[in-house]
Design a protein around this motif. Structure first.
Motif, mmCIF file in Angstrom:
data_model
loop_
_atom_site.group_PDB
_atom_site.id
_atom_site.type_symbol
_atom_site.label_atom_id
_atom_site.label_comp_id
_atom_site.label_asym_id
_atom_site.label_seq_id
_atom_site.Cartn_x
_atom_site.Cartn_y
_atom_site.Cartn_z
ATOM 1 N N HIS A 104 24.086 22.846 2.395
ATOM 2 C CA HIS A 104 23.983 22.313 3.752
ATOM 3 C C HIS A 104 24.522 23.331 4.757
ATOM 4 O O HIS A 104 25.494 24.044 4.470
ATOM 5 N N LYS A 154 13.503 15.958 -3.693
ATOM 6 C CA LYS A 154 12.665 16.442 -2.597
ATOM 7 C C LYS A 154 11.731 15.363 -2.062
ATOM 8 O O LYS A 154 11.461 15.287 -0.861
ATOM 9 N N ARG A 198 18.582 13.682 -8.599
ATOM 10 C CA ARG A 198 19.195 14.296 -7.416
ATOM 11 C C ARG A 198 18.941 15.805 -7.451
ATOM 12 O O ARG A 198 18.397 16.324 -8.435
ATOM 13 N N ASP A 245 22.015 15.928 -2.978
ATOM 14 C CA ASP A 245 21.074 15.183 -2.151
ATOM 15 C C ASP A 245 20.089 14.432 -3.037
ATOM 16 O O ASP A 245 20.024 14.649 -4.244
ATOM 17 N N ASP A 246 19.295 13.573 -2.382
ATOM 18 C CA ASP A 246 18.185 12.943 -3.082
ATOM 19 C C ASP A 246 17.156 14.011 -3.460
ATOM 20 O O ASP A 246 17.173 15.125 -2.940
ATOM 21 N N GLN A 301 21.925 21.095 -3.027
ATOM 22 C CA GLN A 301 21.439 21.828 -1.862
ATOM 23 C C GLN A 301 22.608 22.403 -1.076
ATOM 24 O O GLN A 301 23.710 21.831 -1.064
ATOM 25 N N LYS A 351 16.343 15.616 5.938
ATOM 26 C CA LYS A 351 17.324 16.330 5.132
ATOM 27 C C LYS A 351 17.822 17.570 5.868
ATOM 28 O O LYS A 351 17.095 18.142 6.684
ATOM 29 N N ARG A 366 26.124 20.485 -1.689
ATOM 30 C CA ARG A 366 26.233 19.031 -1.756
ATOM 31 C C ARG A 366 25.055 18.476 -2.543
ATOM 32 O O ARG A 366 23.994 19.095 -2.637
#
Length: 410
Positions: free
Chosen positions: A246, A278, A241, A275-276, A244, A100, A273
């Protein structure tokens, strides 16, 4: 000791006189041409055989092993040895492709900040003493926690180097890691939770803090919640989700730009954005406390009115806790609101992450089983429960008292 001698280069498994099983695996040759063998041991042959098979698979996957130890022809001359800095740069490229963005940013910052003095050392010449000295320096000048993070980062880099046959051993495995002082978790009390939620009731996105304190969602998980994740009829909330930030990347053609990526006119790939989660354990479905359902219904009605007032300018991301206008909320602004609520409620200084600790503590204090708490909090490691040892100890004392009462009476 019973032992069967194996042919050169073959693995061997045997049991010594005390009943312990041993395994030896040939991993190739070092830079001086000497054989490199790895040793494992266990109480049963099956355990040792499995570990030997793992080492043999590691050896087979080391695509660069044969090339690393191939004798050069006179025309080629001796092979050029890679420096630690060159390998870390190469390894960070692999991290950027497979991990990530925040993980890459953390690794890159640790290496760039603390490893400059070792960059010119040949990779195969890095010793345990080098790593020990580096970790000690970081622990005394920065913090033991940072030294521990650096150790884990370098250990990962050397593990890949071993698998690729660039080095025969991982010096970080034997390094002395500075001891990190145990920090006791300081959750909010139930009275403080009541006071804070009472103050937050008049705020926009008031339900945001009920979700944090009652369900223990991470900040990124809460800010990424969508209405499609919440089933108010059945009283469930799904965490799928996280939001985060980036890091930005350069988009200019300069080979060595003087401005940082965030100030590049052609910057790209950065900003907020989705993200999946943690970890795999972070994807979970939680049951909503019945008292929270009306709060979320009121919040949805208030958001519908806000959306109607904004009109076509509303950014429709289906977010439960968006910024005004519908877009993803900035985590920094979210943190500022938390601090302001603490001040208004006259509560001591506390991190936003302490809301998550508070939820876990309340669950444990109510006697919820530790494995259930792990599932609700999205923890992938049971060791995280040890941070709440003071709560666990209290529960054990209460359990012992109940047993005594049941057997002997009051």
């Amino acid at each position: 000791m019973s032992r069967t001698r194996s042919a050169n280069g073959r693995s061997s498994v045997y049991r010594d006189s005390s009943g312990i099983w041993h395994g030896w695996v040939s991993m190739g040759r070092d830079e001086k041409g000497k054989p490199v063998r790895r040793h494992v041991r266990g109480r049963t042959r099956a355990v040792v055989s499995e570990r030997v098979a793992d080492l043999e698979r590691e050896r087979a996957s080391s695509a660069g092993l044969a090339a690393a130890h191939r004798r050069p022809t006179p025309r080629e001359g001796p092979p050029r040895r890679q420096t630690l800095g060159e390998w870390l740069d190469e390894w960070l490229v692999l991290v950027k492709r497979s991990r990530k963005p925040r993980t890459f940013t953390t690794y890159d910052a640790l290496i760039r900040t603390h490893c400059q003095q070792l960059r010119s050392v040949k990779l195969h010449e890095v010793t345990v003493r080098h790593i020990d000295d580096l970790l000690h320096h970081v622990a005394t000048t920065v913090s033991p926690t940072t030294a521990g993070n650096l150790h884990r980062t370098l250990r990962s880099a050397f593990t890949v180097a071993v698998r690729r046959g660039l080095v025969s051993t991982n010096p970080c495995r034997y390094a002395t890691v500075p001891r990190v002082a145990h920090v006791e978790v300081e959750p909010l009390s139930v009275a403080e939770v009541h006071r804070l939620l009472s103050i937050a009731a008049g705020e926009r996105n008031a339900a945001r803090w009920a979700v944090a304190l009652a369900l223990g969602l991470r900040q990124g998980e809460a800010l990424a919640l969508q209405w499609s994740d919440i089933d108010l009829e059945n009283g469930t909330l799904a965490v799928r989700r996280q939001l985060q930030r980036h890091p930005w990347e350069h988009g200019c053609v300069e080979s060595e730009p003087r401005h940082p990526p965030a100030e590049c006119p052609q910057r790209h790939s950065g900003g907020l954005r989705f993200d999946d989660t943690k970890s795999g354990a972070g994807r979970r479905v939680l049951a909503l406390p019945p008292q929270m359902v009306p709060q979320l219904l009121d919040h949805r009605r208030a958001q519908a009115a806000e959306r109607l007032a904004v009109g076509s300018a509303w950014e429709d991301h289906d977010l439960v806790f968006p910024r005004p206008g519908g877009g993803p909320a900035d985590p920094r602004n979210d943190h500022r609101v938390w601090k302001r609520l603490l001040a208004r409620a006259e509560i001591r200084e506390a991190r936003l992450h302490d809301a998550r600790h508070t939820a876990a503590t309340i669950l444990l204090a109510q006697g919820v089983d530790g494995r259930v708490v792990m599932s609700l909090m999205g923890w992938s490691q049971a060791v995280l429960l040890t941070r709440y040892q003071h709560v666990m100890d209290t529960m054990r004392v209460e359990a012992a008292a109940k047993v005594g009462t049941a057997i002997w009476g009051d």
